[in-house]
Every structure is written in structure tokens, then in C-alpha cells.
Motif scaffolding. Structure first.
Motif, PDB file in Angstrom:
ATOM      1  N   ALA A  17       0.718  -1.232  -0.066  1.00  0.00           N
ATOM      2  CA  ALA A  17       0.166   0.390  -0.158  1.00  0.00           C
ATOM      3  C   ALA A  17       0.827   1.654   0.347  1.00  0.00           C
ATOM      4  CB  ALA A  17      -1.094   0.047   0.647  1.00  0.00           C
ATOM      5  N   GLN A  32      -0.065  -8.830  -6.967  1.00  0.00           N
ATOM      6  CA  GLN A  32      -0.821  -8.228  -6.645  1.00  0.00           C
ATOM      7  C   GLN A  32      -0.783  -6.880  -6.014  1.00  0.00           C
ATOM      8  OE1 GLN A  32      -3.602  -9.648  -5.452  1.00  0.00           O
ATOM      9  NE2 GLN A  32      -4.510  -7.863  -3.463  1.00  0.00           N
ATOM     10  N   ILE A  33      -2.080  -5.788  -6.163  1.00  0.00           N
ATOM     11  CA  ILE A  33      -0.919  -4.824  -6.192  1.00  0.00           C
ATOM     12  C   ILE A  33      -2.076  -3.869  -5.255  1.00  0.00           C
ATOM     13  CG2 ILE A  33      -1.049  -1.720  -7.474  1.00  0.00           C
ATOM     14  CD1 ILE A  33      -0.364  -3.709 -10.175  1.00  0.00           C
ATOM     15  N   GLU A  34      -1.557  -3.163  -4.204  1.00  0.00           N
ATOM     16  CA  GLU A  34      -1.975  -2.514  -3.401  1.00  0.00           C
ATOM     17  C   GLU A  34      -1.570  -1.313  -3.043  1.00  0.00           C
ATOM     18  OE1 GLU A  34      -4.585  -3.680  -1.400  1.00  0.00           O
ATOM     19  OE2 GLU A  34      -4.009  -5.997  -2.268  1.00  0.00           O
ATOM     20  N   GLY A  35      -0.690  -1.065  -3.773  1.00  0.00           N
ATOM     21  CA  GLY A  35      -0.393   0.304  -4.176  1.00  0.00           C
ATOM     22  C   GLY A  35      -0.514   1.329  -5.625  1.00  0.00           C
ATOM     23  N   ILE A  53      -5.590  -6.479  -8.837  1.00  0.00           N
ATOM     24  CA  ILE A  53      -5.635  -4.565  -8.353  1.00  0.00           C
ATOM     25  C   ILE A  53      -6.115  -4.722  -6.537  1.00  0.00           C
ATOM     26  CG2 ILE A  53      -6.055  -2.061  -8.387  1.00  0.00           C
ATOM     27  CD1 ILE A  53      -4.447  -3.494 -10.487  1.00  0.00           C
ATOM     28  N   GLY A  57      -5.600  -0.097  -4.215  1.00  0.00           N
ATOM     29  CA  GLY A  57      -4.557  -0.099  -5.697  1.00  0.00           C
ATOM     30  C   GLY A  57      -4.923   0.987  -6.839  1.00  0.00           C
TER      31      GLY A  57
END
Length: 143
Positions: A17, A32-35, A53, A57
């Protein structure tokens, strides 16, 4: 998600994140995109790569992957060569190109939804620019 049967055997790359990535990302498995990502996310359409996402994200760029799951925000076109899921918090500002799509009530797309035919199981197209030489038999038949 973590520890579930769906992720067993996959190498997952996690963008947390508080992370911000500037530039393109090439993947062959799971991302896996949290940011935040400012750049394109690219995967081989014949792979089993999956881009997810997270709710917070955000991606500013194109996504090209066989499997895409969007819970957050994408500013750019999305190309899914197999399956895309737009969950209730999904916000896509761009066109979505898909073979199969699942869209949950609440998801938003500010762009076009464009169905594309599946390329799986099809023979590769012959390149019209590549000329083939006539066979010896056909040359002999004309004499």
C-alpha cells in the motif's frame, strides 16, 4: 487470498500500500497491487499470469494479462486474453477488451466494453509478408 487453493503454486509479487512504482512491469505469474503503479503492466497472453488490483490500489497505464481482477482503480485500457473480474469497488477509466468478463454491481467503467474472440486453440495465422518458394513438384508439373 493468501493460503487459498487458488494461489498455491503461484509466485505472487506484492506491491504494498505504501509503495509507488514508476515504469513498466512484465510478469509471468501473479501480481497483487495494493499501492500505486504509474506504467504499463504486461504479461504474455499464453501464460497463466494474473493481475489483481486491491481496493486501494491504483494503476495509471495499460494492463495486458490473461487474468485480471480489479477492486481498485485503473486509468488506462485493460486487455484480458482470458478472464476479467470487475468487483464492486472497481473504477476503470479506459476501454476494457475481454474474452470473458464478470462485473459485480457497483463496478464502474468510463470507456468501452469490447468483446474480443478467444485466440486459444487457433492455429497461428500465416504471415502474408513471408513468401514461400514454389515446391519442386509444382515446378516440374508445369513443364
Amino acid at each position: 487470498m493468501w493460503g487459498s487453493e487458488n494461489t498455491v503454486g503461484k509466485n505472487v509479487t506484492l506491491i504494498t500500500a505504501k509503495a509507488e512504482i514508476l515504469g513498466d512491469i512484465r510478469i509471468s505469474e501473479a501480481l497483487q497491487i495494493e499501492g500505486a503503479v504509474k506504467g504499463n503492466i504486461l504479461a504474455d497472453p499464453d501464460s497463466s499470469a494474473e493481475v489483481t488490483i486491491g481496493v486501494k490500489g491504483i494503476v495509471e497505464g495499460e494492463i495486458r494479462a490473461p487474468h485480471v481482477v480489479i477492486n481498485g482503480e485503473v486509468k488506462g485500457d485493460v486487455y484480458s486474453s482470458d478472464h476479467i473480474t470487475l468487483n464492486k469497488n472497481a473504477l476503470v477509466t479506459g476501454d476494457v477488451h475481454y474474452v470473458m468478463m464478470e462485473m459485480v454491481m457497483g463496478a464502474k467503467v468510463n470507456g468501452k466494453l469490447l468483446h474480443v474472440p478467444s485466440e486459444k486453440g487457433k492455429k497461428p495465422k500465416k504471415d502474408p509478408l513471408v513468401k514461400t518458394e514454389p515446391s519442386i513438384l509444382s515446378a516440374l508439373e508445369t513443364k
